[in-house]
Motif scaffolding. Sequence first.
Motif, PDB file in Angstrom:
ATOM      1  N   ASN A   1     -19.191  38.014  32.546  1.00  0.00           N
ATOM      2  CA  ASN A   1     -19.353  36.571  32.482  1.00  0.00           C
ATOM      3  C   ASN A   1     -18.797  36.015  33.786  1.00  0.00           C
ATOM      4  OD1 ASN A   1     -19.797  33.981  31.711  1.00  0.00           O
ATOM      5  ND2 ASN A   1     -18.103  33.894  30.259  1.00  0.00           N
ATOM      6  N   PRO A   2     -19.620  35.416  34.612  1.00  0.00           N
ATOM      7  CA  PRO A   2     -21.042  35.165  34.420  1.00  0.00           C
ATOM      8  C   PRO A   2     -21.864  36.440  34.617  1.00  0.00           C
ATOM      9  CG  PRO A   2     -20.384  34.419  36.605  1.00  0.00           C
ATOM     10  CD  PRO A   2     -19.141  34.902  35.904  1.00  0.00           C
ATOM     11  N   THR A   3     -23.059  36.438  34.049  1.00  0.00           N
ATOM     12  CA  THR A   3     -23.959  37.572  34.198  1.00  0.00           C
ATOM     13  C   THR A   3     -24.583  37.560  35.589  1.00  0.00           C
ATOM     14  OG1 THR A   3     -25.804  36.319  33.293  1.00  0.00           O
ATOM     15  CG2 THR A   3     -24.521  37.633  31.737  1.00  0.00           C
ATOM     16  N   TYR A   4     -24.972  38.726  36.036  1.00  0.00           N
ATOM     17  CA  TYR A   4     -25.617  38.839  37.342  1.00  0.00           C
ATOM     18  C   TYR A   4     -27.110  38.562  37.214  1.00  0.00           C
ATOM     19  CZ  TYR A   4     -21.398  40.699  39.384  1.00  0.00           C
ATOM     20  OH  TYR A   4     -20.108  40.836  39.843  1.00  0.00           O
ATOM     21  N   PRO A   5     -27.692  37.862  38.191  1.00  0.00           N
ATOM     22  CA  PRO A   5     -29.142  37.616  38.185  1.00  0.00           C
ATOM     23  C   PRO A   5     -29.911  38.938  38.289  1.00  0.00           C
ATOM     24  CG  PRO A   5     -28.051  36.274  39.867  1.00  0.00           C
ATOM     25  CD  PRO A   5     -27.030  37.239  39.345  1.00  0.00           C
ATOM     26  N   THR A   6     -31.072  38.997  37.702  1.00  0.00           N
ATOM     27  CA  THR A   6     -31.896  40.193  37.802  1.00  0.00           C
ATOM     28  C   THR A   6     -32.828  40.153  39.014  1.00  0.00           C
ATOM     29  OG1 THR A   6     -33.485  39.237  36.271  1.00  0.00           O
ATOM     30  CG2 THR A   6     -31.824  40.718  35.339  1.00  0.00           C
ATOM     31  N   SER A   7     -33.101  38.973  39.518  1.00  0.00           N
ATOM     32  CA  SER A   7     -33.922  38.828  40.719  1.00  0.00           C
ATOM     33  C   SER A   7     -33.122  39.304  41.932  1.00  0.00           C
ATOM     34  CB  SER A   7     -34.316  37.362  40.911  1.00  0.00           C
ATOM     35  OG  SER A   7     -34.673  37.103  42.253  1.00  0.00           O
TER      36      SER A   7
ATOM     37  N   GLY B   1     -28.514  38.811  45.595  1.00  0.00           N
ATOM     38  CA  GLY B   1     -27.850  38.877  46.896  1.00  0.00           C
ATOM     39  C   GLY B   1     -27.020  37.638  47.182  1.00  0.00           C
ATOM     40  N   ALA B   2     -27.603  36.474  46.953  1.00  0.00           N
ATOM     41  CA  ALA B   2     -26.876  35.219  47.186  1.00  0.00           C
ATOM     42  C   ALA B   2     -25.692  35.097  46.227  1.00  0.00           C
ATOM     43  CB  ALA B   2     -27.815  34.026  47.036  1.00  0.00           C
ATOM     44  N   PHE B   3     -25.889  35.491  44.974  1.00  0.00           N
ATOM     45  CA  PHE B   3     -24.838  35.411  43.961  1.00  0.00           C
ATOM     46  C   PHE B   3     -23.665  36.326  44.323  1.00  0.00           C
ATOM     47  CE2 PHE B   3     -22.972  36.415  39.800  1.00  0.00           C
ATOM     48  CZ  PHE B   3     -22.893  35.155  39.217  1.00  0.00           C
ATOM     49  N   ALA B   4     -23.977  37.576  44.696  1.00  0.00           N
ATOM     50  CA  ALA B   4     -22.941  38.541  45.048  1.00  0.00           C
ATOM     51  C   ALA B   4     -22.198  38.107  46.312  1.00  0.00           C
ATOM     52  CB  ALA B   4     -23.550  39.926  45.238  1.00  0.00           C
ATOM     53  N   GLN B   5     -22.909  37.590  47.285  1.00  0.00           N
ATOM     54  CA  GLN B   5     -22.259  37.120  48.509  1.00  0.00           C
ATOM     55  C   GLN B   5     -21.334  35.942  48.213  1.00  0.00           C
ATOM     56  OE1 GLN B   5     -22.418  38.449  51.877  1.00  0.00           O
ATOM     57  NE2 GLN B   5     -20.569  37.192  51.749  1.00  0.00           N
ATOM     58  N   HIS B   6     -21.767  35.043  47.337  1.00  0.00           N
ATOM     59  CA  HIS B   6     -20.923  33.909  46.954  1.00  0.00           C
ATOM     60  C   HIS B   6     -19.634  34.406  46.282  1.00  0.00           C
ATOM     61  CE1 HIS B   6     -19.666  29.967  45.611  1.00  0.00           C
ATOM     62  NE2 HIS B   6     -19.572  30.455  44.380  1.00  0.00           N
TER      63      HIS B   6
END
Length: 177
Positions: A61-67, A72-77
């Motif tokens: 939580n939060p879950t990782y996007p599957t796209s 990439g943007a989520f992990a970098q953030h």
Amino acid sequence: MQTSKSTQATGSSDTVKKTSHQSTTNHKMLILYYSNSGTTKTAAKEIQKQTGADLVEMTFNPTYPTSYNKLGAFAQHQIDVNARPKITNLPDLTKYDTILLGFPTWFHRPPMFVNTFFETTDLNGKRVVPFTTSASSLISESTPYLTEMAKGTGANLKIGFSANYLRSITAYLNDPV
């Protein structure tokens, strides 16, 4: 930078052995992993097949996007803000001597949930064997981060291995470095 011996990434012949060793020495192993694309899941299942270890796929939580693009943007953030995603299904680790920790390598480093794992679990006296999957990074790129994360936890962090291919999984499990 110096680290205590109990948290250094070290090689050892007692790191991981096949099922017959696990049952004769009563060492209980857990494969704890996360897979976004399915590559780490495939590796984790192969490791389970070869070791007989218990298998748990982590959720967050939060879950990782599957796209891929959103991921990439989520992990970098998460890296930028030093985030600690909550692991929502961490099992009771008291019955395990060895934890094989699997994750994809993102941006040449472990994902931020690996920090969460080391910061929120009691790893005192446990062998932690990381394995990673990546199209472009080897386990050696993650090792400095893992060594720092393990510092002060009492974990016996092993060097670990890249698990992109069956032959590398089998080679490591048959002759741990």
